[in-house]
Design a protein around this motif. Structure first.
Motif, short mmCIF file in Angstrom:
data_model
loop_
_atom_site.label_atom_id
_atom_site.label_comp_id
_atom_site.label_asym_id
_atom_site.label_seq_id
_atom_site.Cartn_x
_atom_site.Cartn_y
_atom_site.Cartn_z
N UNK A 114 0.94 -1.25 -0.03
CA UNK A 114 0.00 -0.26 0.29
C UNK A 114 1.20 1.48 -0.20
N UNK A 115 2.18 1.28 -0.07
CA UNK A 115 2.81 2.18 0.70
C UNK A 115 3.57 2.75 -0.79
N UNK A 116 3.50 2.22 -1.70
CA UNK A 116 4.14 2.11 -3.17
C UNK A 116 2.52 2.41 -4.80
N UNK A 117 3.04 3.82 -4.82
CA UNK A 117 1.62 4.29 -5.75
C UNK A 117 1.08 3.67 -6.77
N UNK A 118 0.67 3.65 -7.57
CA UNK A 118 0.26 3.76 -8.61
C UNK A 118 0.64 3.97 -9.54
N UNK A 119 1.75 3.74 -11.40
CA UNK A 119 2.23 4.59 -12.17
C UNK A 119 1.36 5.89 -12.66
N UNK A 120 -0.25 5.73 -12.95
CA UNK A 120 -0.78 5.92 -13.60
C UNK A 120 -1.29 7.32 -12.16
N UNK A 121 -0.96 7.50 -10.90
CA UNK A 121 -1.23 7.72 -10.08
C UNK A 121 0.18 8.42 -9.45
N UNK A 122 0.96 8.41 -9.30
CA UNK A 122 2.07 9.14 -9.23
C UNK A 122 2.76 10.65 -9.78
N UNK A 123 2.45 11.42 -8.46
CA UNK A 123 3.10 12.89 -9.00
C UNK A 123 4.03 12.87 -8.46
N UNK A 124 5.39 13.36 -9.49
CA UNK A 124 6.75 13.08 -8.20
C UNK A 124 7.26 14.78 -8.25
N UNK A 125 7.53 14.06 -6.44
CA UNK A 125 8.09 14.61 -5.85
C UNK A 125 8.87 16.28 -6.55
N UNK A 126 9.10 17.12 -5.80
CA UNK A 126 10.02 18.00 -6.21
C UNK A 126 10.62 18.76 -4.91
N UNK A 127 12.26 18.45 -5.16
CA UNK A 127 13.05 19.51 -3.62
C UNK A 127 13.25 21.11 -3.71
N UNK A 128 12.18 21.73 -3.02
CA UNK A 128 12.91 23.04 -3.56
C UNK A 128 14.11 23.73 -2.70
N UNK A 129 14.98 23.46 -2.85
CA UNK A 129 16.02 23.68 -2.38
C UNK A 129 16.63 25.53 -2.33
N UNK B 105 7.24 22.18 6.12
CA UNK B 105 7.74 20.90 5.51
C UNK B 105 8.11 21.44 3.51
N UNK B 106 6.08 21.96 3.95
CA UNK B 106 6.01 22.41 2.38
C UNK B 106 6.14 22.83 1.48
N UNK B 107 6.68 23.81 2.50
CA UNK B 107 8.06 25.58 1.43
C UNK B 107 8.86 24.76 1.03
N UNK B 108 9.13 23.42 0.92
CA UNK B 108 11.11 22.86 0.77
C UNK B 108 10.34 21.60 -0.46
N UNK B 109 9.18 20.53 -0.10
CA UNK B 109 8.94 19.44 -0.75
C UNK B 109 7.70 19.76 -1.00
N UNK B 110 7.20 19.65 -2.32
CA UNK B 110 6.30 19.51 -3.04
C UNK B 110 5.63 17.94 -3.14
N UNK B 111 4.47 17.26 -2.57
CA UNK B 111 4.55 16.18 -2.83
C UNK B 111 2.50 15.91 -2.45
#
Length: 447
Positions: A77-92, A151-157
């Motif tokens: 259940x931790x692994x998301x299906x490919x078609x529903x996954x949105x890449x995580x973005x790291x805003x350094x 944390x959402x300021x730096x991590x877009x998930x």
């Protein structure tokens, strides 16, 4: 305060089904690097985000609040299906927002901010801001907890909600709760949108598949009609179930199996008992025992892999193929029936020489196929089976036992197949009776 779930992180190989020894091949991470991350409990944010995007596990499952209750899930259940996954973005680059006069500012300048974080001089902050793979996870946790930053300021998930801790010494708690509630509502709306988009994509695929089938049927009909004027064969020939239309192996469906059932190539090859390189090199062919193993594991009818030549070769979606586990009947090989089609016990009177003349295979293959079905299945290739069935107008299901009623394509039903199987059963009975007769004669001679 924010904490990181190292226990869950350490179990990522188990969650994804990729052992540490195969991580280099699947994710580009050496075993030594992985063990170093776990032992030191230290990893750069760039590497962490890159890994999570590859395994499709949300940062929200790993970056949690000290006061939160861990969500217990099954590994899968931790692994998301490919078609529903949105890449995580790291805003350094968001480091620059923490000083000055902006909304997120916590110090007048970089020197003052570095002093607050006790992280050395301001040059370290500048390196974090300039390079996405410099800042370490422990540095981010220190920053978030000292400055009480979301944390959402730096991590877009968008795959989950990173919970905002309750800062016990912070004023205006209502504002924080409202921010968290708004973020959760936004995630829910985005998830609903994704599901709708997926449904639209699925329906679009079905429309394209129907259009492809339509074009194929029209083309065949026009071809037969044009021949019908100068020939005794009319349009009815196309739909005559007793004429040899031939069979093919649906190689494209085989190639798409890992993607169709949302598993990695490594996982798929492990399931069917072959190597990744072998899967790639096999191309348009595969051993029958591997095909049977895949169908049994993923609960689908093997009939889909041997359609008549008259059927358009399209790959449907997973729902079309998958049979519920409670009603799925395991598929078995019965290629030992080959000896009842060719040779001494042939119900048609076909000789092994006829098999060799039509297909280029003969005595050697026939000898192997006369052994037990488990051995025979491992030595027979799917294309060979399709060629034999095409040359002699025999259903592939004479050599494969698939008793699944639901989930079978319509072309899998054949009166000829039933008649032939009945004939084979009778020939087996005759063979057994002959064997018993020989034993009786032998005993009589001894007396």
């Amino acid at each position: 305060m924010y904490i990181f779930n190292w226990s869950l992180f350490e179990n990522l190989p188990k969650i994804t089904g990729v052992p540490v020894s195969a991580m280099k091949k699947e994710y580009g991470i050496s075993a030594s690097t992985w063990y170093l991350w776990i032992k030191a409990q230290s990893i750069t944010m760039g590497s962490l985000v890159d890994l999570l995007n590859k395994v499709r596990v949300s940062m929200a499952d790993l970056l949690t609040s000290e006061d939160s209750t861990p969500v217990k899930k099954g590994w899968k259940e931790y692994v998301m299906p490919k078609d529903l996954w949105t890449p995580i973005v790291w805003h350094n680059e968001s480091i620059g927002k923490l000083y000055g006069n902006g909304e997120w500012a916590r110090a007048e300048g970089p020197t003052a901010l570095a002093k607050k974080l006790e992280c050395g001089n301001f040059r370290r902050l500048q390196r974090w801001e300039a390079n996405p793979d410099i800042m370490r996870l422990e540095d981010l946790l220190n920053l978030l907890n000292r400055l009480k930053i979301d944390a959402k300021l730096f991590i877009e998930d968008n795959n989950g909600v990173i919970e905002l801790p309750v800062w016990k010494d912070m004023e205006n708690m209502d504002m924080l709760h409202r921010i968290e509630e708004n973020n959760e509502n936004l995630i829910r709306l985005q998830s609903a949108d994704k599901l709708k988009e997926k449904r639209i994509v699925d329906l679009s695929r079905k429309v394209e598949q129907l259009q492809a089938e339509n074009r194929e049927l029209r083309s065949r009909k026009e071809s037969v009609s044009s021949k019908g004027k100068g020939s005794a064969l009319g349009e009815s020939e196309l739909f005559n179930p007793f004429r040899n239309k031939g069979y093919v192996f649906h190689a494209e469906l085989w190639k798409k199996m890992p993607e169709l059932f949302d598993v990695t190539l490594y996982e798929f090859c492990k399931i069917v008992g072959m190597t990744s390189s072998n899967f790639i090199n096999v191309g348009n062919n595969v051993k029958l025992d591997k095909l049977i193993a895949a169908c049994n594991y993923f609960h689908m009818s093997i009939c889909h892999f041997f359609p008549p030549k008259s059927e358009p070769l399209v790959v449907q979606d997973r729902i079309y193929y998958e049979i519920p586990s409670r009603i799925f009947v395991p598929i078995e090989s019965r290629v030992d029936n080959m000896k009842y089609i060719f040779g001494r016990y042939s119900v048609f009177g076909h000789s092994v020489d006829a098999l060799k003349k039509q297909t280029g295979i003969g005595h050697a293959l026939h000898g192997k196929l006369s052994e037990s079905s488990s051995i025979a299945a491992g030595k027979l290739m799917s294309l060979t089976l399709a060629d034999v069935c095409t040359s002699f107008n025999i259903s592939p299901m004479v050599f494969l036992k698939d008793e699944n009623k639901k989930g079978r394509p319509s072309y899998a039903v054949s009166n000829n197949e039933l008649l032939l199987l009945n004939s084979i059963d009778m020939m087996k009975e005759i063979e057994n009776l002959r064997a018993e007769n020989r034993k009786l004669k032998s005993k009589l001679k001894e007396k």
